[in-house]
Design a protein around this motif. Structure first.
Motif, short mmCIF file in Angstrom:
data_model
loop_
_atom_site.label_atom_id
_atom_site.label_comp_id
_atom_site.label_asym_id
_atom_site.label_seq_id
_atom_site.Cartn_x
_atom_site.Cartn_y
_atom_site.Cartn_z
N ARG A 213 0.84 -1.19 0.00
CA ARG A 213 0.00 0.00 0.00
C ARG A 213 0.88 1.25 0.00
O ARG A 213 1.86 1.32 0.74
CB ARG A 213 -0.91 0.02 1.22
CG ARG A 213 -2.06 -0.97 1.18
CD ARG A 213 -3.01 -0.76 2.35
NE ARG A 213 -2.35 -0.98 3.62
CZ ARG A 213 -2.43 -0.16 4.66
NH1 ARG A 213 -3.12 0.96 4.57
NH2 ARG A 213 -1.81 -0.44 5.80
N LEU A 214 0.51 2.21 -0.81
CA LEU A 214 1.26 3.46 -0.87
C LEU A 214 0.70 4.40 0.20
O LEU A 214 -0.17 5.23 -0.07
CB LEU A 214 1.18 4.06 -2.27
CG LEU A 214 1.75 3.17 -3.38
CD1 LEU A 214 1.74 3.89 -4.71
CD2 LEU A 214 3.15 2.66 -3.04
N THR A 215 1.21 4.22 1.40
CA THR A 215 0.79 5.00 2.54
C THR A 215 2.03 5.41 3.33
O THR A 215 3.01 4.66 3.39
CB THR A 215 -0.19 4.21 3.45
OG1 THR A 215 -0.35 4.90 4.69
CG2 THR A 215 0.33 2.81 3.73
N GLY A 241 1.94 -0.81 -6.35
CA GLY A 241 0.81 -0.70 -5.43
C GLY A 241 0.06 0.60 -5.65
O GLY A 241 0.34 1.38 -6.56
N SER A 242 -0.93 0.82 -4.80
CA SER A 242 -1.71 2.05 -4.83
C SER A 242 -2.09 2.35 -3.39
O SER A 242 -1.94 1.51 -2.50
CB SER A 242 -2.97 1.89 -5.70
OG SER A 242 -3.79 0.84 -5.19
N GLY A 243 -2.60 3.56 -3.16
CA GLY A 243 -2.98 3.89 -1.80
C GLY A 243 -3.23 5.37 -1.61
O GLY A 243 -3.09 6.17 -2.54
N GLN A 244 -3.59 5.71 -0.40
CA GLN A 244 -4.05 7.06 -0.10
C GLN A 244 -2.97 8.13 -0.29
O GLN A 244 -3.28 9.30 -0.48
CB GLN A 244 -4.56 7.11 1.34
CG GLN A 244 -3.49 6.82 2.39
CD GLN A 244 -4.07 6.53 3.76
OE1 GLN A 244 -4.99 5.73 3.90
NE2 GLN A 244 -3.53 7.19 4.77
N GLU A 246 -0.52 8.07 -2.66
CA GLU A 246 0.12 7.91 -3.96
C GLU A 246 0.45 9.26 -4.60
O GLU A 246 1.54 9.46 -5.17
CB GLU A 246 -0.79 7.10 -4.89
CG GLU A 246 -0.21 6.80 -6.24
CD GLU A 246 -1.09 5.87 -7.06
OE1 GLU A 246 -0.86 5.78 -8.27
OE2 GLU A 246 -1.99 5.23 -6.48
N GLN A 250 4.23 10.78 -5.51
CA GLN A 250 4.67 11.26 -6.82
C GLN A 250 5.24 12.67 -6.71
O GLN A 250 6.25 12.99 -7.35
CB GLN A 250 3.51 11.24 -7.82
CG GLN A 250 3.92 11.59 -9.24
CD GLN A 250 4.94 10.62 -9.82
OE1 GLN A 250 4.68 9.42 -9.92
NE2 GLN A 250 6.11 11.12 -10.21
N ILE A 264 6.09 4.91 -10.16
CA ILE A 264 4.95 4.24 -9.52
C ILE A 264 4.22 3.49 -10.63
O ILE A 264 3.69 4.11 -11.56
CB ILE A 264 3.99 5.25 -8.86
CG1 ILE A 264 4.72 6.08 -7.80
CG2 ILE A 264 2.80 4.52 -8.24
CD1 ILE A 264 3.89 7.22 -7.22
N GLY A 266 1.72 1.17 -10.16
CA GLY A 266 0.37 0.73 -9.79
C GLY A 266 0.34 -0.70 -9.29
O GLY A 266 1.38 -1.37 -9.16
N ARG A 267 -0.86 -1.17 -9.01
CA ARG A 267 -1.02 -2.55 -8.53
C ARG A 267 -0.74 -3.53 -9.66
O ARG A 267 -1.11 -3.31 -10.81
CB ARG A 267 -2.43 -2.76 -7.99
CG ARG A 267 -2.72 -2.03 -6.70
CD ARG A 267 -4.13 -2.28 -6.21
NE ARG A 267 -4.36 -3.69 -5.95
CZ ARG A 267 -5.55 -4.19 -5.60
NH1 ARG A 267 -6.59 -3.40 -5.48
NH2 ARG A 267 -5.69 -5.48 -5.37
#
Length: 395
Positions: A213-215, A241-244, A246, A250, A264, A266-267
């Motif tokens: 998770r990108l947190t 990954g992805s997340g809140q 992200e 970046q 990045i 992504g998932r």
């Protein structure tokens, strides 16, 4: 047949490490000798369970400021009736909240053993949510009361067991390590070429990798700040990954001028493609101080890719620096220096690759066989301690 109930306070379609653990347990427990039911809340009314095991869901309510729903098992008559008629032989809770508490109450009412796995560092979670030591202490006592009401407790590694003893556990939990369903690549060269061709990686360029998770909880900004100190070193870095966080990640990449080197992507839901990325990666970067025992570090080890942790991380408790992984101070400059050192000594690096695979890789099939034996021993010991269960309360 031994009937097992797994209780968890959030489940698919949400995805996190604990959900994956429960899912992998449930997939493998059903074998004719064992039968499993997962008890959990509704997470999405449109979502349909299509597993090879039984899932029983309770009502839940959406909380606007959280990304998960509030389970309401006490108010769900259908759920309570189904649980009452489930005739379980052992309860295994994976969270100490509403659904987990329901599992403990069921076990106590019907005279069967209940065990709990301690997956998370709750003190960190509670303080982050409340910013209050007093409230954190109250909440911690509440969850420890649940754990201490269980007949046995497991922790995901030795350090987490010690942490829960510090939290107030009555006894040191047993250790039940996590695992992975990811098998070693049968053709590493082919797996590496797949990643190179798909993502445009030059054959001689070292690939650094993060999966999750990108947190900010995972210390992802720390990774970028460390890599910014390696601008003269040839490498590519992929965040999978992805997340809140992200968007903020970046922004940090762009601010540090790393847009050409750090991506990045992504998932990656295709497990074979993810395996190819692990195989191609030179090093897995995981400086999280939040995780207890992350599954991704085991996935990396399955492909002989070692992980670089930050000092003080509970999730690094199985690692000896320079033997089966790496540990660096939680300082961007020193973490960057460690990366450069690792990339400069190929022979030492290859020994660590072998150590990571030999010491850290474990398949879920092997882990669940151990778990089944632990269930049997717990039930047998419970019957010895409590006498014959034939007189237990009828459902």
């Amino acid at each position: 047949m031994i009937k097992v109930g797994l209780f968890i306070d959030t489940y698919f379609p949400m995805i996190d490490g604990v959900i994956n653990v429960v899912h992998n347990y449930a997939q493998r427990i059903n074998d004719g000798e064992f039968e499993v039911t997962v008890f959990c809340p509704v997470a999405d009314k449109k979502y349909k369970d299509e597993f090879g095991y039984r899932v029983v869901r309770c009502k839940s309510a959406k909380i606007s400021f959280l990304d998960y729903r509030l389970p309401m098992p006490k108010t769900d008559g259908k759920f309570k009736k189904t649980l009452k008629n489930s005739n379980l032989d052992i309860v295994h809770i994976h969270s100490p909240f509403s659904v987990g508490k329901m599992g403990v109450r069921y076990a106590k009412k019907y005279g069967i053993p209940v065990i709990a796995t301690m997956h998370s560092q709750f003190k960190q979670d509670f303080y982050r949510a409340t910013h209050s030591n007093a409230l954190t202490g109250i909440m911690l006592k509440t969850v420890m009361k649940v754990f201490n009401n269980c007949d046995e407790c497991y922790a995901v590694n030795g350090r987490v067991a010690e942490i829960f003893l510090e939290y107030g556990a009555k006894r040191l939990p047993k250790v039940m390590y996590n695992a992975t369903e990811m098998l070693p690549a049968t053709n590493i060269g082919q797996a590496c070429r797949l990643a190179e061709q798909t993502y445009g990686i030059a054959p001689d360029t070292p690939l650094l990798l993060f999966v999750g998770r990108l947190t900010a909880l995972k210390n992802i900004y720390f990774i970028v700040d460390s890599l910014a100190l390696l601008k003269d070193v040839d490498f590519k870095m992929f965040f999978v990954g992805s997340g809140q966080d992200e968007v903020e990640l970046q922004k940090r990449i762009d601010k540090q001028g790393l847009g050409d080197k750090v991506k990045i992507i992504g998932r990656v839901s295709d497990r074979e493609m993810l395996k190819s990325l692990y195989s191609r990666a030179k090093l897995f970067l995981f400086p999280s101080l939040y995780d207890a025992n992350s599954l991704v570090q085991i996935e990396a080890a399955s492909q002989k890719t070692p992980t670089l942790f930050a000092e003080g991380a509970a999730t690094s408790s199985m690692v000896t620096d320079g033997v089966n992984g790496y540990i660096a101070p939680a300082d961007p400059q020193k973490y960057a220096d460690k990366i450069a050192q690792i990339l400069s000594d190929e022979q030492a690096y290859l020994r660590v690759c072998d150590g990571a695979f030999n010491d850290l890789y474990c398949s879920w099939d092997d882990a669940v066989e151990k778990l089944k034996n632990m269930y049997k021993n717990t039930i047998e010991q419970y019957n010895i301690d409590c006498g014959d269960r034939s007189g237990k309360t009828k459902r």
